[in-house]
Design an enzyme around this catalytic site. Structure first.
Site, PDB file in Angstrom:
ATOM      1  N   ASP A  23      26.002 -61.897  -5.298  1.00 19.55           N
ATOM      2  CA  ASP A  23      25.193 -60.718  -5.198  1.00 19.55           C
ATOM      3  C   ASP A  23      26.270 -59.536  -5.632  1.00 19.55           C
ATOM      4  O   ASP A  23      27.333 -60.110  -6.178  1.00 19.55           O
ATOM      5  CB  ASP A  23      25.165 -60.631  -3.851  1.00 19.55           C
ATOM      6  CG  ASP A  23      26.312 -60.591  -2.923  1.00 19.55           C
ATOM      7  OD1 ASP A  23      26.895 -61.823  -2.532  1.00 19.55           O
ATOM      8  OD2 ASP A  23      27.248 -59.737  -2.717  1.00 19.55           O
TER       9      ASP A  23
ATOM     10  N   GLU B 109      28.866 -74.493   0.394  1.00 17.58           N
ATOM     11  CA  GLU B 109      30.069 -74.517  -0.564  1.00 17.58           C
ATOM     12  C   GLU B 109      30.529 -75.920  -0.742  1.00 17.58           C
ATOM     13  O   GLU B 109      31.052 -75.983  -1.837  1.00 17.58           O
ATOM     14  CB  GLU B 109      30.975 -73.331  -0.257  1.00 17.58           C
ATOM     15  CG  GLU B 109      30.320 -71.806  -0.160  1.00 17.58           C
ATOM     16  CD  GLU B 109      31.007 -70.787   0.214  1.00 17.58           C
ATOM     17  OE1 GLU B 109      31.292 -69.752  -0.399  1.00 17.58           O
ATOM     18  OE2 GLU B 109      31.815 -70.996   1.399  1.00 17.58           O
TER      19      GLU B 109
ATOM     20  N   GLY C 117      30.729 -61.755  -3.777  1.00 17.94           N
ATOM     21  CA  GLY C 117      30.037 -60.360  -4.451  1.00 17.94           C
ATOM     22  C   GLY C 117      30.753 -59.771  -5.629  1.00 17.94           C
ATOM     23  O   GLY C 117      32.082 -59.815  -5.522  1.00 17.94           O
TER      24      GLY C 117
ATOM     25  N   ILE D 169      30.223 -57.098   2.347  1.00 20.00           N
ATOM     26  CA  ILE D 169      29.846 -55.698   2.030  1.00 20.00           C
ATOM     27  C   ILE D 169      28.425 -55.541   1.103  1.00 20.00           C
ATOM     28  O   ILE D 169      27.982 -56.483   0.010  1.00 20.00           O
ATOM     29  CB  ILE D 169      31.045 -55.546   0.664  1.00 20.00           C
ATOM     30  CG1 ILE D 169      32.376 -55.627   1.629  1.00 20.00           C
ATOM     31  CG2 ILE D 169      30.674 -54.098   0.229  1.00 20.00           C
ATOM     32  CD1 ILE D 169      32.663 -54.683   2.486  1.00 20.00           C
TER      33      ILE D 169
HETATM   34  N1  ADE Z   1      30.692 -63.225  -0.299  1.00 20.46           N
HETATM   35  C1  ADE Z   1      29.406 -63.251  -1.180  1.00 20.46           C
HETATM   36  N2  ADE Z   1      29.020 -61.937  -1.068  1.00 20.46           N
HETATM   37  C2  ADE Z   1      29.568 -61.165  -0.428  1.00 20.46           C
HETATM   38  C3  ADE Z   1      29.691 -59.857  -0.260  1.00 20.46           C
HETATM   39  N3  ADE Z   1      28.920 -58.910  -0.732  1.00 20.46           N
HETATM   40  N4  ADE Z   1      30.567 -59.411   0.782  1.00 20.46           N
HETATM   41  C4  ADE Z   1      31.717 -60.287   1.227  1.00 20.46           C
HETATM   42  N5  ADE Z   1      31.615 -61.557   1.220  1.00 20.46           N
HETATM   43  C5  ADE Z   1      30.762 -62.046   0.061  1.00 20.46           C
END
Ligand code: ADE
Length: 230
Positions: free
Chosen positions: A196, A12, A78, A152
């Site tokens: 995601d 990052e 996410g 998650i």
């Molecule tokens: N950072 C990027 N994707 C994530 C997710 N699905 N859950 C928690 N932190 C994240």
């Protein structure tokens, strides 16, 4: 101005360090802090490692040891809001800790006494983000970001977080950095590019899109640094 730029993972901050090119390094508390000059500002850049504890510690160090006057967080998240797609940018207007739970004592999720469910980001920095996006013709969303020490990848948990906090995106550091900055009265900004959708494919998507989304976020943060006045 002395500005802290914080990510959680090496990926990052890598695009930011590549853009800057030249920097000094200081090791402190098992983290490396990259010190640089950019666009009339002094920058202190670091990745904290994943999660609320590491992020709190690195944010505190940036403020207490290095004297930063604002913190910009750059990274990936996410999507919880179905309108957000991989690669989209969102900044937080406010953040909550979705895994903070003393509901057994009648308190709402995310709340502890003398705290608050939500911590708000700096309005001026958010406005600068909107201006930077408008000038460069980029789309950026604003919304609620939920933070917790959990990756998650589960539609049920995702739904619960959306319903409980009206969250648009989910990550693992932002709210804790917010709590630290709020305690020290330091303006802060949290930017995330979606990697995601926090569903069954989240792990694979994260691995596939981490670098690309981190770059989108990192480049935008540097455009913001250029737009921030002393
Ligand atoms: N950072 C990027 N994707 C994530 C997710 N699905 N859950 C928690 N932190 C994240």
């Amino acid at each position: 101005m002395k500005i802290g730029i914080l990510g959680a993972m090496r990926e990052e901050i890598t695009p930011i360090l590549q853009l800057i090119g030249e920097y000094e390094t200081v090791e402190h508390g098992k983290n490396i802090y990259y010190l640089a000059k950019y666009s009339n500002h002094e920058l202190v850049i670091a990745y904290s490692k994943i999660g609320k504890v590491f992020a709190s510690m690195t944010a505190t160090t940036m403020i207490e040891k290095f004297g930063v006057e604002a913190i910009l967080f750059s990274g990936v998240a996410g999507a919880i809001n179905p309108r957000l797609k991989i690669g989209d940018l969102i900044f937080a207007t406010k953040l909550a800790q979705h895994d903070l739970d003393i509901t057994a004592f009648g308190h709402p999720y995310g709340y502890v006494p003398e705290g608050a469910v939500f911590v708000e980001t700096d309005k001026r920095l958010n406005q600068i983000a909107d201006e930077v996006a408008r000038k460069s013709g980029m789309r950026i969303g604003r919304g609620v970001i939920a933070t917790g020490d959990q990756f998650i990848a589960d539609p049920e948990r995702k739904k619960w977080i959306r319903e409980t906090f009206q969250a648009d995106a989910i990550e693992m550091e932002g709210a804790s950095v917010g709590v630290v900055c709020d305690s020290f009265n330091i303006p802060f900004f949290v930017l995330r590019a979606i990697s995601d959708s926090a569903d069954g494919n989240a792990g694979e998507d994260f691995d596939s899109f981490l670098d690309k989304s981190a770059r989108i976020s990192g480049y935008f943060i540097m455009d913001m640094v250029e737009a921030i006045e002393d």
